[in-house]
Design a protein around this motif. Sequence first.
Motif, PDB file in Angstrom:
ATOM      1  N   LEU A  20       0.831  -1.211   0.000  1.00 52.72           N
ATOM      2  CA  LEU A  20       0.000   0.000   0.000  1.00 52.72           C
ATOM      3  C   LEU A  20       0.861   1.255   0.000  1.00 52.72           C
ATOM      4  CD1 LEU A  20      -2.831  -0.862   2.559  1.00 52.72           C
ATOM      5  CD2 LEU A  20      -3.102  -0.378   0.132  1.00 52.72           C
ATOM      6  N   THR A  21       1.866   1.266   0.850  1.00 54.24           N
ATOM      7  CA  THR A  21       2.746   2.424   0.949  1.00 54.24           C
ATOM      8  C   THR A  21       3.496   2.654  -0.352  1.00 54.24           C
ATOM      9  OG1 THR A  21       2.994   2.063   3.312  1.00 54.24           O
ATOM     10  CG2 THR A  21       4.653   3.422   2.256  1.00 54.24           C
ATOM     11  N   TYR A  22       3.960   1.583  -0.962  1.00 52.46           N
ATOM     12  CA  TYR A  22       4.664   1.703  -2.235  1.00 52.46           C
ATOM     13  C   TYR A  22       3.747   2.311  -3.285  1.00 52.46           C
ATOM     14  CZ  TYR A  22       6.934   0.381  -6.576  1.00 52.46           C
ATOM     15  OH  TYR A  22       7.494   0.419  -7.824  1.00 52.46           O
ATOM     16  N   LEU A  23       2.532   1.784  -3.409  1.00 54.05           N
ATOM     17  CA  LEU A  23       1.603   2.291  -4.418  1.00 54.05           C
ATOM     18  C   LEU A  23       1.261   3.761  -4.190  1.00 54.05           C
ATOM     19  CD1 LEU A  23      -0.800  -0.766  -4.756  1.00 54.05           C
ATOM     20  CD2 LEU A  23       0.899   0.028  -6.416  1.00 54.05           C
ATOM     21  N   ILE A  24       0.984   4.118  -2.952  1.00 54.98           N
ATOM     22  CA  ILE A  24       0.641   5.506  -2.632  1.00 54.98           C
ATOM     23  C   ILE A  24       1.832   6.422  -2.913  1.00 54.98           C
ATOM     24  CG2 ILE A  24       0.099   7.094  -0.744  1.00 54.98           C
ATOM     25  CD1 ILE A  24      -1.552   4.759   0.488  1.00 54.98           C
ATOM     26  N   THR A  25       3.004   6.029  -2.455  1.00 55.90           N
ATOM     27  CA  THR A  25       4.195   6.860  -2.618  1.00 55.90           C
ATOM     28  C   THR A  25       4.551   7.048  -4.090  1.00 55.90           C
ATOM     29  OG1 THR A  25       5.050   6.151  -0.477  1.00 55.90           O
ATOM     30  CG2 THR A  25       6.642   7.079  -2.011  1.00 55.90           C
ATOM     31  N   VAL A  26       4.510   5.992  -4.857  1.00 57.54           N
ATOM     32  CA  VAL A  26       4.873   6.092  -6.266  1.00 57.54           C
ATOM     33  C   VAL A  26       3.843   6.927  -7.023  1.00 57.54           C
ATOM     34  CG1 VAL A  26       5.116   4.751  -8.407  1.00 57.54           C
ATOM     35  CG2 VAL A  26       6.273   4.012  -6.330  1.00 57.54           C
ATOM     36  N   ARG A  27       2.568   6.730  -6.741  1.00 57.10           N
ATOM     37  CA  ARG A  27       1.518   7.493  -7.438  1.00 57.10           C
ATOM     38  C   ARG A  27       1.627   8.990  -7.104  1.00 57.10           C
ATOM     39  NH1 ARG A  27      -1.311   8.570 -11.697  1.00 57.10           N
ATOM     40  NH2 ARG A  27      -3.350   9.377 -11.240  1.00 57.10           N
ATOM     41  N   VAL A  28       1.723   9.302  -5.831  1.00 56.66           N
ATOM     42  CA  VAL A  28       1.817  10.700  -5.411  1.00 56.66           C
ATOM     43  C   VAL A  28       3.119  11.321  -5.918  1.00 56.66           C
ATOM     44  CG1 VAL A  28       2.016  12.217  -3.393  1.00 56.66           C
ATOM     45  CG2 VAL A  28       0.296  10.420  -3.420  1.00 56.66           C
ATOM     46  N   GLY A  29       4.208  10.582  -5.853  1.00 56.17           N
ATOM     47  CA  GLY A  29       5.487  11.080  -6.346  1.00 56.17           C
ATOM     48  C   GLY A  29       5.447  11.401  -7.828  1.00 56.17           C
ATOM     49  N   PHE A  30       4.796  10.535  -8.611  1.00 54.43           N
ATOM     50  CA  PHE A  30       4.685  10.803 -10.041  1.00 54.43           C
ATOM     51  C   PHE A  30       3.844  12.055 -10.296  1.00 54.43           C
ATOM     52  CE2 PHE A  30       2.456  10.338 -14.105  1.00 54.43           C
ATOM     53  CZ  PHE A  30       3.553  10.354 -14.958  1.00 54.43           C
ATOM     54  N   LEU A  31       2.771  12.230  -9.530  1.00 53.74           N
ATOM     55  CA  LEU A  31       1.949  13.432  -9.689  1.00 53.74           C
ATOM     56  C   LEU A  31       2.734  14.689  -9.331  1.00 53.74           C
ATOM     57  CD1 LEU A  31      -1.470  12.202  -8.268  1.00 53.74           C
ATOM     58  CD2 LEU A  31      -0.935  12.753 -10.646  1.00 53.74           C
ATOM     59  N   PHE A  32       3.508  14.633  -8.248  1.00 48.97           N
ATOM     60  CA  PHE A  32       4.351  15.772  -7.879  1.00 48.97           C
ATOM     61  C   PHE A  32       5.385  16.041  -8.965  1.00 48.97           C
ATOM     62  CE2 PHE A  32       3.921  15.025  -3.014  1.00 48.97           C
ATOM     63  CZ  PHE A  32       2.647  15.555  -3.054  1.00 48.97           C
ATOM     64  N   TYR A  33       5.979  14.992  -9.489  1.00 46.55           N
ATOM     65  CA  TYR A  33       7.004  15.121 -10.518  1.00 46.55           C
ATOM     66  C   TYR A  33       6.430  15.793 -11.767  1.00 46.55           C
ATOM     67  CZ  TYR A  33      10.427  13.645 -14.025  1.00 46.55           C
ATOM     68  OH  TYR A  33      11.340  13.622 -15.038  1.00 46.55           O
ATOM     69  N   ARG A  34       5.291  15.309 -12.212  1.00 48.15           N
ATOM     70  CA  ARG A  34       4.692  15.836 -13.435  1.00 48.15           C
ATOM     71  C   ARG A  34       4.166  17.260 -13.247  1.00 48.15           C
ATOM     72  NH1 ARG A  34      -0.295  12.741 -14.981  1.00 48.15           N
ATOM     73  NH2 ARG A  34      -1.192  14.257 -13.591  1.00 48.15           N
TER      74      ARG A  34
END
Length: 124
Positions: A20-34
Amino acid sequence: MYQQSDITMNTLAYIIYLCLTYLITVRVGFLFYRNGRVFILGLLHNNVSLTDAINRILLTGYYLLNLGYAALMISTWDTITSWTALLESITAMTARIMLTLALIHCCNMLVIWFISKKHPVTHI
């Protein structure tokens, strides 16, 4: 003394929590990145190469900080002995990591806001 079922319950909780943490972190990180690229690009006066380099460094640091923090939090868990305790533990720890993500994001946005006030963006 730990029983075999306690160790299995904890292991199951760790796996679910880390997924769960991996999915949340990667999704949010990609949104911040973009979406954050636009802000950084404006602060650096449309210097694309520097903006992309800084944005990649920020994303890498974000992933390392959050996934490392998530892994470190596993050491604070008590022994899980029931399905209810498993659900409570996963929920509480996932909520804690999400609140941490929100706090880090707010701090980053404040820094960007302060920088933009000191160095107004000029549109070209």
